[in-house]
Design a protein around this motif. Structure first.
Motif, PDB file in Angstrom:
ATOM      1  N   LYS A   1       2.070  14.535  -9.045  1.00  0.00           N
ATOM      2  CA  LYS A   1       3.038  15.631  -9.130  1.00  0.00           C
ATOM      3  C   LYS A   1       3.538  15.811 -10.565  1.00  0.00           C
ATOM      4  O   LYS A   1       3.721  16.938 -11.028  1.00  0.00           O
ATOM      5  CB  LYS A   1       4.212  15.366  -8.197  1.00  0.00           C
ATOM      6  N   ILE A   2       3.757  14.725 -11.268  1.00  0.00           N
ATOM      7  CA  ILE A   2       4.233  14.819 -12.650  1.00  0.00           C
ATOM      8  C   ILE A   2       3.143  15.378 -13.564  1.00  0.00           C
ATOM      9  O   ILE A   2       3.425  16.129 -14.492  1.00  0.00           O
ATOM     10  CB  ILE A   2       4.709  13.431 -13.136  1.00  0.00           C
ATOM     11  N   SER A   3       1.917  15.056 -13.309  1.00  0.00           N
ATOM     12  CA  SER A   3       0.836  15.501 -14.190  1.00  0.00           C
ATOM     13  C   SER A   3       0.626  17.013 -14.133  1.00  0.00           C
ATOM     14  O   SER A   3       0.009  17.588 -15.024  1.00  0.00           O
ATOM     15  CB  SER A   3      -0.465  14.781 -13.839  1.00  0.00           C
ATOM     16  N   LYS A   4       1.135  17.676 -13.111  1.00  0.00           N
ATOM     17  CA  LYS A   4       0.963  19.122 -12.991  1.00  0.00           C
ATOM     18  C   LYS A   4       1.991  19.904 -13.796  1.00  0.00           C
ATOM     19  O   LYS A   4       1.862  21.107 -13.971  1.00  0.00           O
ATOM     20  CB  LYS A   4       1.041  19.537 -11.518  1.00  0.00           C
ATOM     21  N   HIS A   5       3.011  19.230 -14.307  1.00  0.00           N
ATOM     22  CA  HIS A   5       4.045  19.905 -15.085  1.00  0.00           C
ATOM     23  C   HIS A   5       3.614  20.036 -16.544  1.00  0.00           C
ATOM     24  O   HIS A   5       2.975  19.151 -17.096  1.00  0.00           O
ATOM     25  CB  HIS A   5       5.363  19.143 -15.017  1.00  0.00           C
TER      26      HIS A   5
ATOM     27  N   SER B   1       0.835  -1.206   0.000  1.00  0.00           N
ATOM     28  CA  SER B   1       0.000   0.000   0.000  1.00  0.00           C
ATOM     29  C   SER B   1       0.871   1.259   0.000  1.00  0.00           C
ATOM     30  O   SER B   1       0.512   2.274  -0.603  1.00  0.00           O
ATOM     31  CB  SER B   1      -0.961  -0.002   1.177  1.00  0.00           C
ATOM     32  N   MET B   2       2.024   1.197   0.668  1.00  0.00           N
ATOM     33  CA  MET B   2       2.923   2.337   0.659  1.00  0.00           C
ATOM     34  C   MET B   2       3.439   2.598  -0.761  1.00  0.00           C
ATOM     35  O   MET B   2       3.478   3.746  -1.208  1.00  0.00           O
ATOM     36  CB  MET B   2       4.093   2.075   1.595  1.00  0.00           C
TER      37      MET B   2
ATOM     38  N   ILE C   1       1.021   6.897  -6.750  1.00  0.00           N
ATOM     39  CA  ILE C   1      -0.075   7.831  -7.053  1.00  0.00           C
ATOM     40  C   ILE C   1       0.367   9.271  -6.803  1.00  0.00           C
ATOM     41  O   ILE C   1       0.103  10.170  -7.619  1.00  0.00           O
ATOM     42  CB  ILE C   1      -1.327   7.472  -6.225  1.00  0.00           C
ATOM     43  N   ILE C   2       1.061   9.499  -5.699  1.00  0.00           N
ATOM     44  CA  ILE C   2       1.530  10.859  -5.407  1.00  0.00           C
ATOM     45  C   ILE C   2       2.517  11.321  -6.476  1.00  0.00           C
ATOM     46  O   ILE C   2       2.462  12.467  -6.945  1.00  0.00           O
ATOM     47  CB  ILE C   2       2.164  10.910  -4.002  1.00  0.00           C
ATOM     48  N   PHE C   3       3.398  10.428  -6.878  1.00  0.00           N
ATOM     49  CA  PHE C   3       4.367  10.771  -7.913  1.00  0.00           C
ATOM     50  C   PHE C   3       3.680  11.089  -9.239  1.00  0.00           C
ATOM     51  O   PHE C   3       4.027  12.050  -9.914  1.00  0.00           O
ATOM     52  CB  PHE C   3       5.346   9.608  -8.070  1.00  0.00           C
ATOM     53  N   GLN C   4       2.681  10.311  -9.593  1.00  0.00           N
ATOM     54  CA  GLN C   4       1.950  10.562 -10.839  1.00  0.00           C
ATOM     55  C   GLN C   4       1.204  11.892 -10.779  1.00  0.00           C
ATOM     56  O   GLN C   4       1.137  12.618 -11.768  1.00  0.00           O
ATOM     57  CB  GLN C   4       0.961   9.421 -11.109  1.00  0.00           C
TER      58      GLN C   4
END
Length: 66
Positions: A27-31, A15-16, A22-25
């Motif tokens: 953050k990348i999607s905002k660029h 789960s970690m 998910i957090i990484f995806q």
């Protein structure tokens, strides 16, 4: 001395990894990425030096004695 219960460790680790992914995806999607980057053309300015405008001749010391 009680035994350490490790039965939930696998679920916690999986789960970690899922949450980190998910957090990484997110953050990348905002660029904003450029689809077709092109090199920026810059104009080079040639600086004229005083000795480039004049005609000069360099004499070697060995040629002066002749």
């Amino acid at each position: 001395m009680p035994q350490l219960d490790t039965s939930t460790w696998l679920m916690m680790i999986m789960s970690m990894f899922l949450v980190l992914f998910i957090i990484f995806q997110l953050k990348i999607s905002k660029h904003n990425f450029y689809f077709n980057p092109e090199p920026k053309l810059t104009k080079t300015q040639k600086q004229n030096t005083p000795w480039e405008t004049k005609w000069t001749k360099i004499y070697l010391p060995l040629l002066l004695s002749q």
